[in-house]
Write an enzyme that holds these catalytic residues in place. Structure first.
Site, short mmCIF file in Angstrom:
data_model
loop_
_atom_site.label_atom_id
_atom_site.label_comp_id
_atom_site.label_asym_id
_atom_site.label_seq_id
_atom_site.Cartn_x
_atom_site.Cartn_y
_atom_site.Cartn_z
N GLU A 1 0.84 -1.20 0.00
CA GLU A 1 0.00 0.00 0.00
C GLU A 1 0.88 1.25 0.00
O GLU A 1 2.09 1.18 0.12
CB GLU A 1 -0.90 0.00 1.24
N ASN B 1 -5.75 6.20 7.02
CA ASN B 1 -5.52 5.36 5.85
C ASN B 1 -4.80 6.06 4.73
O ASN B 1 -3.80 5.57 4.21
CB ASN B 1 -6.89 4.84 5.37
N ASN C 1 -11.78 6.22 2.20
CA ASN C 1 -10.50 5.55 1.95
C ASN C 1 -9.56 6.49 1.21
O ASN C 1 -9.06 7.44 1.78
CB ASN C 1 -10.77 4.25 1.18
N ASP D 1 -9.89 2.24 -4.05
CA ASP D 1 -9.09 2.32 -2.83
C ASP D 1 -8.24 3.58 -2.96
O ASP D 1 -8.69 4.68 -2.72
CB ASP D 1 -8.27 1.05 -2.68
#
Length: 298
Positions: free
Chosen positions: A32, A118, A174, A227
């Protein structure tokens, strides 16, 4: 087999036949948060379950930038070139100063702990915007299972340090990204874990002093869900998806896809001319050179 799909014929000018998708690193668990450091010529990204931030240097390969990383997820750079990170494990947003010390930007709101920050962006005025879904505290895979004390919201931290919840009607916000002129904010709502929440990208108009209005559904990714998201210099939105990376025009229609053999989590622009798209996808990191430039600062 082609590495892209042109839904709109214009997308054929975005990609080049002699610049295919490349896997540049693999063997991770869930990658990520890619962020490009042009002055150092390297990419940083998170291998969340393994509690580390890794560095990829062209021609050299992978090394460890920080371990443990407090299960860091998303990253960005501020206008001074400092790394700003979202940490699931410590439930906070931090900034790595130029001398290597770490400053806590936010770890709570109204006397309660954040969930698991996030994704994060920094605007021209120095404000830090971040999303705070619950993904990092729902299991022990990407952090530590824990009690959710706050709703899943989008926050802004002003240069003064004052924090405010600016978007409070999301199930689980997100990825987030601003248009090139910062007049529009895109936020992906990926929905709560273990639920059937709607999944889509919403768009907000940004007014004076960062006031937000609008919020209608801008686009729904299929297959999969949005995402991480980024914007190119023409205002097209690039989003992670179940089958790769989707490119969406400013009016919300799908232009085309970069096809990736793994589920994509996040993306960023970088490279010599900000013309490379770096893609974190489940166990691997990919890169593709585009005929487009990303909005990548500094």
């Amino acid at each position: 087999m082609s590495f892209f799909e042109a839904v709109d014929s214009s997308f054929k000018s975005f990609v080049m036949g002699n610049a295919p998708l490349k896997q540049i690193a693999t063997g991770f668990d869930w990658v990520e948060g890619p962020v490009w450091f042009g002055d150092a010529g390297c990419l940083l990204f998170s291998d969340i379950p393994n509690n580390r931030i890794l560095r990829w240097l062209p021609g050299v390969g992978i090394s460890t930038f920080r371990a443990p990383s407090n299960y860091a997820n998303g990253h960005t750079r501020d206008r001074e070139g400092r790394l700003v990170s979202c940490e699931h494990g410590a439930r906070r947003v931090t900034r790595t100063e130029l001398d290597g010390s770490i400053t806590v930007i936010a770890d709570g709101y109204q006397g309660k702990r954040l969930n698991s920050p996030n994704d994060v962006v920094v605007t021209a005025d120095g404000s830090i915007w971040f999303t705070d879904p619950h993904y990092g505290i729902m299991t022990d895979y990407e952090g530590f299972r824990g009690e959710q004390e706050l709703p899943c919201q989008v926050y802004r931290v002003r240069p003064s340090g004052a924090i405010e919840a600016v978007l409070t009607d999301f199930n689980c916000p997100n990825g987030l990204a601003f248009s090139p002129d910062e007049g529009r904010l895109y936020v992906a709502d990926t929905g709560r874990m273990f639920s059937s929440d709607p999944q889509h990208i919403r768009a907000f108009d940004v007014g004076a002093d960062g006031a937000l209005s609008g919020g209608e559904v801008f686009h729904k990714i299929a297959p999969g869900a949005a995402d991480g998201i980024r914007v190119d210099s023409d205002g097209n939105l690039w989003s992670s998806a179940g089958d790769g990376v989707h490119c969406i025009a400013p009016d919300g229609h799908l232009i085309g896809k970069i096809l990736v053999p793994e589920r994509v989590s996040n993306i960023c622009f970088g490279g010599r001319a900000k013309h490379q798209l770096f893609i974190t996808a489940t166990t691997s990191v990919y890169a593709i050179t585009l005929n487009r430039k990303g909005v990548q600062r500094p």
